[in-house]
Design an enzyme around this catalytic site. Structure first.
Site, PDB file in Angstrom:
ATOM      1  N   ARG A 110      56.554  17.862 -33.653  1.00  0.00           N
ATOM      2  CA  ARG A 110      56.320  16.453 -33.278  1.00  0.00           C
ATOM      3  C   ARG A 110      56.977  15.620 -33.913  1.00  0.00           C
ATOM      4  O   ARG A 110      57.296  14.556 -33.253  1.00  0.00           O
ATOM      5  CB  ARG A 110      54.823  16.571 -33.846  1.00  0.00           C
ATOM      6  CG  ARG A 110      53.662  17.147 -32.928  1.00  0.00           C
ATOM      7  CD  ARG A 110      52.268  17.324 -33.646  1.00  0.00           C
ATOM      8  NE  ARG A 110      51.234  17.659 -32.739  1.00  0.00           N
ATOM      9  CZ  ARG A 110      50.205  17.902 -33.223  1.00  0.00           C
ATOM     10  NH1 ARG A 110      49.647  17.844 -34.528  1.00  0.00           N
ATOM     11  NH2 ARG A 110      49.142  18.289 -32.387  1.00  0.00           N
ATOM     12  N   TYR A 120      37.985  21.003 -26.671  1.00  0.00           N
ATOM     13  CA  TYR A 120      38.071  20.005 -27.600  1.00  0.00           C
ATOM     14  C   TYR A 120      36.787  19.476 -27.875  1.00  0.00           C
ATOM     15  O   TYR A 120      36.501  18.135 -28.373  1.00  0.00           O
ATOM     16  CB  TYR A 120      39.159  18.753 -26.906  1.00  0.00           C
ATOM     17  CG  TYR A 120      40.489  18.955 -27.299  1.00  0.00           C
ATOM     18  CD1 TYR A 120      41.099  18.810 -28.482  1.00  0.00           C
ATOM     19  CD2 TYR A 120      41.583  18.938 -26.177  1.00  0.00           C
ATOM     20  CE1 TYR A 120      42.342  19.010 -28.673  1.00  0.00           C
ATOM     21  CE2 TYR A 120      42.698  19.046 -26.435  1.00  0.00           C
ATOM     22  CZ  TYR A 120      43.092  19.043 -27.838  1.00  0.00           C
ATOM     23  OH  TYR A 120      44.636  19.227 -27.643  1.00  0.00           O
ATOM     24  N   HIS A 165      49.470  21.845 -29.230  1.00  0.00           N
ATOM     25  CA  HIS A 165      48.326  22.012 -30.041  1.00  0.00           C
ATOM     26  C   HIS A 165      48.366  23.398 -30.613  1.00  0.00           C
ATOM     27  O   HIS A 165      48.980  24.242 -30.160  1.00  0.00           O
ATOM     28  CB  HIS A 165      47.078  22.034 -28.946  1.00  0.00           C
ATOM     29  CG  HIS A 165      45.856  22.866 -29.604  1.00  0.00           C
ATOM     30  ND1 HIS A 165      44.908  22.177 -30.190  1.00  0.00           N
ATOM     31  CD2 HIS A 165      45.528  24.065 -29.794  1.00  0.00           C
ATOM     32  CE1 HIS A 165      44.029  22.954 -30.544  1.00  0.00           C
ATOM     33  NE2 HIS A 165      44.353  24.141 -30.309  1.00  0.00           N
ATOM     34  N   ASN A 170      51.323  14.286 -27.746  1.00  0.00           N
ATOM     35  CA  ASN A 170      52.054  14.923 -28.982  1.00  0.00           C
ATOM     36  C   ASN A 170      52.506  16.312 -28.759  1.00  0.00           C
ATOM     37  O   ASN A 170      52.338  16.919 -29.706  1.00  0.00           O
ATOM     38  CB  ASN A 170      51.266  14.419 -30.324  1.00  0.00           C
ATOM     39  CG  ASN A 170      50.008  15.383 -30.170  1.00  0.00           C
ATOM     40  OD1 ASN A 170      49.448  15.800 -29.350  1.00  0.00           O
ATOM     41  ND2 ASN A 170      49.060  15.148 -31.340  1.00  0.00           N
ATOM     42  N   LYS A 217      51.370  20.986 -24.356  1.00  0.00           N
ATOM     43  CA  LYS A 217      50.784  19.864 -23.687  1.00  0.00           C
ATOM     44  C   LYS A 217      51.605  19.366 -22.176  1.00  0.00           C
ATOM     45  O   LYS A 217      52.896  19.510 -22.607  1.00  0.00           O
ATOM     46  CB  LYS A 217      50.362  18.829 -24.467  1.00  0.00           C
ATOM     47  CG  LYS A 217      49.382  19.312 -25.666  1.00  0.00           C
ATOM     48  CD  LYS A 217      48.807  18.157 -26.652  1.00  0.00           C
ATOM     49  CE  LYS A 217      47.889  18.634 -27.429  1.00  0.00           C
ATOM     50  NZ  LYS A 217      47.486  17.381 -28.636  1.00  0.00           N
TER      51      LYS A 217
HETATM   52  O1  CDP Z   1      46.156  18.481 -32.953  1.00  0.00           O
HETATM   53  P1  CDP Z   1      45.368  18.287 -34.055  1.00  0.00           P
HETATM   54  O2  CDP Z   1      44.599  19.327 -34.404  1.00  0.00           O
HETATM   55  O3  CDP Z   1      46.864  18.069 -35.059  1.00  0.00           O
HETATM   56  O4  CDP Z   1      44.516  16.951 -34.276  1.00  0.00           O
HETATM   57  P2  CDP Z   1      43.077  16.706 -33.963  1.00  0.00           P
HETATM   58  O5  CDP Z   1      42.768  15.654 -35.141  1.00  0.00           O
HETATM   59  O6  CDP Z   1      42.195  17.781 -34.028  1.00  0.00           O
HETATM   60  O7  CDP Z   1      43.083  15.841 -32.442  1.00  0.00           O
HETATM   61  C1  CDP Z   1      43.189  16.511 -31.407  1.00  0.00           C
HETATM   62  C2  CDP Z   1      44.213  15.818 -30.517  1.00  0.00           C
HETATM   63  O8  CDP Z   1      43.847  14.601 -30.050  1.00  0.00           O
HETATM   64  C3  CDP Z   1      45.455  15.127 -31.196  1.00  0.00           C
HETATM   65  O9  CDP Z   1      46.497  16.407 -31.161  1.00  0.00           O
HETATM   66  C4  CDP Z   1      45.909  14.137 -30.344  1.00  0.00           C
HETATM   67  O10 CDP Z   1      46.379  14.683 -28.920  1.00  0.00           O
HETATM   68  C5  CDP Z   1      44.455  13.422 -29.813  1.00  0.00           C
HETATM   69  N1  CDP Z   1      44.083  12.412 -30.796  1.00  0.00           N
HETATM   70  C6  CDP Z   1      44.430  11.165 -30.165  1.00  0.00           C
HETATM   71  O11 CDP Z   1      44.556  11.004 -28.923  1.00  0.00           O
HETATM   72  N2  CDP Z   1      44.095  10.042 -30.886  1.00  0.00           N
HETATM   73  C7  CDP Z   1      43.488  10.321 -32.485  1.00  0.00           C
HETATM   74  N3  CDP Z   1      43.101   9.050 -32.967  1.00  0.00           N
HETATM   75  C8  CDP Z   1      43.461  11.454 -32.879  1.00  0.00           C
HETATM   76  C9  CDP Z   1      43.906  12.686 -31.873  1.00  0.00           C
HETATM   77 MG    MG Z   2      42.553  19.693 -33.971  1.00  0.00          MG
END
Ligand code: CDP
Ligand code: MG
Length: 131
Positions: A102, A49, A115, A112, A9
């Protein structure tokens, strides 16, 4: 052999962590079979997303991915999908363990660094979106 879609990212690219991140996947024995450094367009990021489109963080997340260059790659190897996510660590900085990408470099839930696809279905979907 599995393929998974990984994105460094904008904060990862800006902080010059690309080499560090790639090294961790290569050290584990994975192959990068395709990669590109790009500025994404809004439509592609929203599609990527899609599952989060009704979440309150969706706009902030999409804007963040659009703010600068990202490095998108396909990583291949045995159990690549789950192992790459283990290497990446938990999205929540309070849960991301030291030794993960991370855990070592991120202290923000949104910004973070990395992805990776979370399942076989996601990896197939995401590879089609980006390549
Ligand atoms: O990236 P990952 O699959 O681990 O997490 P996700 O639950 O699929 O969420 C996608 C991305 O959304 C995360 O990696 C964060 O960058 C963002 N996110 C966020 O900004 N705030 C949250 N409460 C949850 C996710
Ligand atoms: Mg995810």
């Amino acid at each position: 052999m599995e393929k998974t879609l990984v994105i460094i990212k904008p904060d990862g690219v800006k902080r010059k962590l690309m080499g560090e991140i790639i090294k961790r996947y290569e050290n584990k024995g994975f192959n990068i079979i395709n990669a590109k450094l790009i500025k994404a367009d809004k439509k592609t990021v929203k599609k990527h997303y899609e599952e989060h489109k009704n979440k309150d963080f969706f706009k902030e997340l999409v804007d963040y991915i659009l703010e600068d260059f990202i490095f998108v790659m396909i990583i291949e190897g045995e159990n690549a999908i789950n192992i790459v996510r283990t290497i990446n660590g938990h999205k929540d900085p309070l849960k991301a363990l030291p030794g993960t990408i991370r855990g070592d470099f991120a202290n923000s839930l949104t910004r973070n660094i990395i992805h990776a696809s979370d399942s076989k279905e996601s990896s197939e979907r995401e590879i089609k979106i980006w390549f």
